[in-house]
Design a protein around this motif. Structure first.
Motif: not given
Length: 316
Positions: A205-209, A214-215, A279-285
């Motif tokens: 949730e912290w990653v999304r916040e 795409d977490v 943990v893998v996550a993307h910054k939106p385009e």
């Protein structure tokens, strides 16, 4: 309550005191790894397991020539040097320990890797411009932050739109700990300069916040058990011979003040109090708009007491 300044000095002292010990019993001159190793069916040696951790970071980050990469909490530069050599990327490694910066720079020069650069910086407030990096990774380093949300926000800031964050780290199980469990957990974390662990259920949730989408959270605890057991056996051996080592001038703070906490870390693992996660996550385009709440694949962690070290085979 511990201040950030006090924590930084604790971290610096820990790594100054323990670096010789890591060199003697854990890493080698090539890998310079001061992290856990990942074991799979193809792994035959401890050294291979340490490189596996680097490889997982690189593969999940999609590293390739021409990319600019941030190693947030680079230690003595082992992983940064490895990815620069094997994937042709440029790497900026940052750490708050000045001796680590000096050592990593010397290694980069010795290995003729001008694309691997190192500087003394706090990963909560770096000097890099917005949108500087294609990839940011943190290998067992974010756990040292007092404010893990701020760490994620800073990683989001310095990543380019479409950039990727990859982490390997320790996480506390989701269920509340009893008093004895809390004391055991506190012993190994504080004794190794970690202020606290993020909860395995809280962190996605912290990653999304922070703005990521795409977490993906994967539980790799079973793959580090043999590495943890190896460390436990080494420390048990050294503590047994501590009087003789002291006479020979080989006893260090690590095998003195920090031995008990590291041993407690293995006990805590056996009791199922922490997990090891990818943990893998993307910054939106389009990073100008909020990432929103997207589907997240999380590590399986019921929080029930168990012994992940049981029946996992002998140390290789």
């Amino acid at each position: 309550m511990q201040t950030e300044q006090a924590l930084h000095e604790t971290i610096r002292s820990y790594y100054r005191d323990s670096w010789r010990d890591y060199r003697i019993v854990w890493c080698n001159r090539k890998n310079l790894a001061i992290h856990l190793g990942l074991w799979d069916s193809h792994t035959r040696t401890h050294a291979q397991s340490l490189i596996n951790s680097n490889r997982v970071i690189a593969e999940r980050a999609g590293l390739g020539p021409g990319q600019l990469v941030l190693d947030a909490g680079c230690g003595v530069g082992g992983t940064a040097l490895w990815v620069a050599e094997h994937y042709g990327v440029d790497v900026e490694g940052i750490t708050i320990v000045p001796e680590q910066v000096q050592y990593a720079r010397a290694q980069a020069a010795h290995r003729r890797l001008p694309g691997a650069r190192f500087s003394k910086q706090d990963y909560l407030r770096t000097e890099f411009a917005d949108g500087s990096f294609d990839v940011a990774y943190a290998l067992e380093s974010a756990c040292y932050s007092l404010d893990k949300r701020r760490f994620l926000t800073e990683m989001f800031r310095v990543l380019k739109p479409g950039g990727r964050l990859v982490m390997l780290d320790f996480f506390q199980i989701s269920r509340p700990l009893g008093p004895a469990e809390e004391e055991l957990q506190r012993s190994w974390t504080s004794g190794t300069a970690i202020p606290h662990l993020a909860g395995v259920d809280d962190f996605p949730e912290w990653v999304r916040e922070a703005g990521f989408r795409d977490v993906v959270i994967e539980d790799l605890t079973a793959q580090v058990v043999r590495s943890c057991r190896r460390g436990h056996r080494i420390l048990k051996t050294f503590t047994r011979f501590e009087p003789a080592l002291k006479l020979l001038g080989l006893r260090s703070v690590f095998y003195g003040d920090h031995a008990a906490p590291v041993l407690d870390g293995y006990r805590s693992l056996r009791q199922g109090l922490w997990r090891y996660g990818l943990v893998v996550a993307h910054k939106p385009e389009d990073s100008s708009s909020p990432a929103g709440r997207d589907a997240t694949t999380e590590a399986s962690s019921t929080g029930q007491s168990h012994d992940p070290a049981a029946g996992s085979g002998a140390e290789g």
